[in-house]
Design a protein around this motif. Sequence first.
Motif, PDB file in Angstrom:
ATOM      1  N   SER A   1       4.991 -13.973  -2.631  1.00 42.27           N
ATOM      2  CA  SER A   1       4.987 -12.602  -3.129  1.00 42.27           C
ATOM      3  C   SER A   1       3.807 -11.777  -2.627  1.00 42.27           C
ATOM      4  N   ALA A   2       3.013 -12.344  -1.727  1.00 43.46           N
ATOM      5  CA  ALA A   2       1.844 -11.625  -1.229  1.00 43.46           C
ATOM      6  C   ALA A   2       2.273 -10.342  -0.512  1.00 43.46           C
ATOM      7  N   LEU A   3       1.454  -9.311  -0.594  1.00 48.87           N
ATOM      8  CA  LEU A   3       1.749  -8.042   0.063  1.00 48.87           C
ATOM      9  C   LEU A   3       1.744  -8.218   1.579  1.00 48.87           C
ATOM     10  N   SER A   4       2.628  -7.511   2.250  1.00 47.90           N
ATOM     11  CA  SER A   4       2.803  -7.711   3.687  1.00 47.90           C
ATOM     12  C   SER A   4       1.909  -6.810   4.536  1.00 47.90           C
ATOM     13  N   GLU A   5       1.366  -5.742   3.927  1.00 46.90           N
ATOM     14  CA  GLU A   5       0.531  -4.812   4.686  1.00 46.90           C
ATOM     15  C   GLU A   5      -0.884  -4.775   4.103  1.00 46.90           C
ATOM     16  N   GLU A   6      -1.741  -3.959   4.684  1.00 48.79           N
ATOM     17  CA  GLU A   6      -3.103  -3.841   4.196  1.00 48.79           C
ATOM     18  C   GLU A   6      -3.114  -3.276   2.775  1.00 48.79           C
ATOM     19  N   ARG A   7      -4.096  -3.692   1.984  1.00 52.44           N
ATOM     20  CA  ARG A   7      -4.175  -3.255   0.585  1.00 52.44           C
ATOM     21  C   ARG A   7      -4.189  -1.730   0.463  1.00 52.44           C
ATOM     22  N   SER A   8      -4.814  -1.047   1.386  1.00 53.53           N
ATOM     23  CA  SER A   8      -4.938   0.412   1.321  1.00 53.53           C
ATOM     24  C   SER A   8      -3.594   1.125   1.422  1.00 53.53           C
ATOM     25  N   GLN A   9      -2.560   0.405   1.835  1.00 54.57           N
ATOM     26  CA  GLN A   9      -1.240   1.011   2.003  1.00 54.57           C
ATOM     27  C   GLN A   9      -0.435   1.054   0.706  1.00 54.57           C
ATOM     28  N   TYR A  10      -0.996   0.521  -0.396  1.00 54.87           N
ATOM     29  CA  TYR A  10      -0.215   0.360  -1.625  1.00 54.87           C
ATOM     30  C   TYR A  10      -0.815   1.096  -2.818  1.00 54.87           C
ATOM     31  N   ASP A  11       0.073   1.534  -3.693  1.00 54.40           N
ATOM     32  CA  ASP A  11      -0.277   1.932  -5.049  1.00 54.40           C
ATOM     33  C   ASP A  11       0.277   0.849  -5.977  1.00 54.40           C
ATOM     34  N   ILE A  12      -0.612   0.169  -6.677  1.00 52.64           N
ATOM     35  CA  ILE A  12      -0.210  -0.935  -7.543  1.00 52.64           C
ATOM     36  C   ILE A  12      -0.437  -0.534  -8.988  1.00 52.64           C
ATOM     37  N   THR A  13       0.650  -0.512  -9.754  1.00 47.73           N
ATOM     38  CA  THR A  13       0.593  -0.148 -11.170  1.00 47.73           C
ATOM     39  C   THR A  13       0.951  -1.360 -12.018  1.00 47.73           C
ATOM     40  N   VAL A  14       0.170  -1.585 -13.066  1.00 46.16           N
ATOM     41  CA  VAL A  14       0.386  -2.710 -13.973  1.00 46.16           C
ATOM     42  C   VAL A  14       0.463  -2.175 -15.394  1.00 46.16           C
ATOM     43  N   LYS A  15       1.439  -2.644 -16.157  1.00 45.65           N
ATOM     44  CA  LYS A  15       1.535  -2.276 -17.570  1.00 45.65           C
ATOM     45  C   LYS A  15       1.502  -3.537 -18.413  1.00 45.65           C
TER      46      LYS A  15
END
Length: 307
Positions: free
Chosen positions: A87-101
Amino acid sequence: MTRIILATSNLINGSSSVSRRPIFEKSNTEFTGSLRANFQAAQQAVQSQGSAQTNGSSHTKGVSNYQAWTQTSGSTIYIPGLDGASSALSEERSQYDITVKLFFLPSTDISKRCAHTEEAVSLVLKELDTPSINLLIVSFPGITFDADDDDYEEPEEPTDDEQELEDIVRTWQALEHLHKKGVVKNIGLSEFGSERLKKFLPRIKVQPSVDQINVRDCCVVPKSLILFAKEHQIELLTHNDCTNILPKGTIRELLGPGDGAGVLSDGAGEGLRGDVEPQWVVKYTAVVRDRGVIENKGYFAMAEIRG
């Protein structure tokens, strides 16, 4: 006491057999359906390995034994065993918005909320193989959005609401700690009206950047809340999540014998015995920022088995 961690894995890569509900209907169907599908996939993987080892024999041993497809670490059982690499992200971290609830459930021990917050966030970070998330929203049991909070009158005597607010403030400190460490860039809450926010904000160090509210049947958001949120730079978002996303009976249904995963015993057969007390559920979503595409979405849940 035994602790169990339930995981859905990545729903985006999952089976299309999971029921999708209308977007405006509150339901935990996606969550529970995805858990069930992930349990079945793990059991089938063990069964396939057993068949290969027995030269294709249809008789396999161990699928009925939950220990074959779960993972135990001390007093914690992961259902199924975790495989963060998938499930690891495929691109650089800066390319994502990660929201957790993070949903605290009604049976959650208030004194453990801070530890639960750290644990839930840690699981998401490990699953996505990322050092940080953009937004952490927390949902407290018993807190529901009231569109008529303009009519609220301050009670003359202290009420249970005061103790509830103190408990929320203590829990909020765990979010502030994660924010200070840089693990969480922004923190938010759910179902707070303007009156509750007025009491809450003076007691905290890091104010929420988001207030997520449930607006049923397209009712109008109170003007007092809109003005207050604008004044304090709090973004108002809507949602259709269940308040009690994981009732105690649902875990027994998912993990019990028969149609369940066979992890919990009915008192007669094999499996874990005791009272199951759900503690929290965490939902995470990773969106590719440039394309607005959800690449990874999933859930974790934790429950305690007592007695």
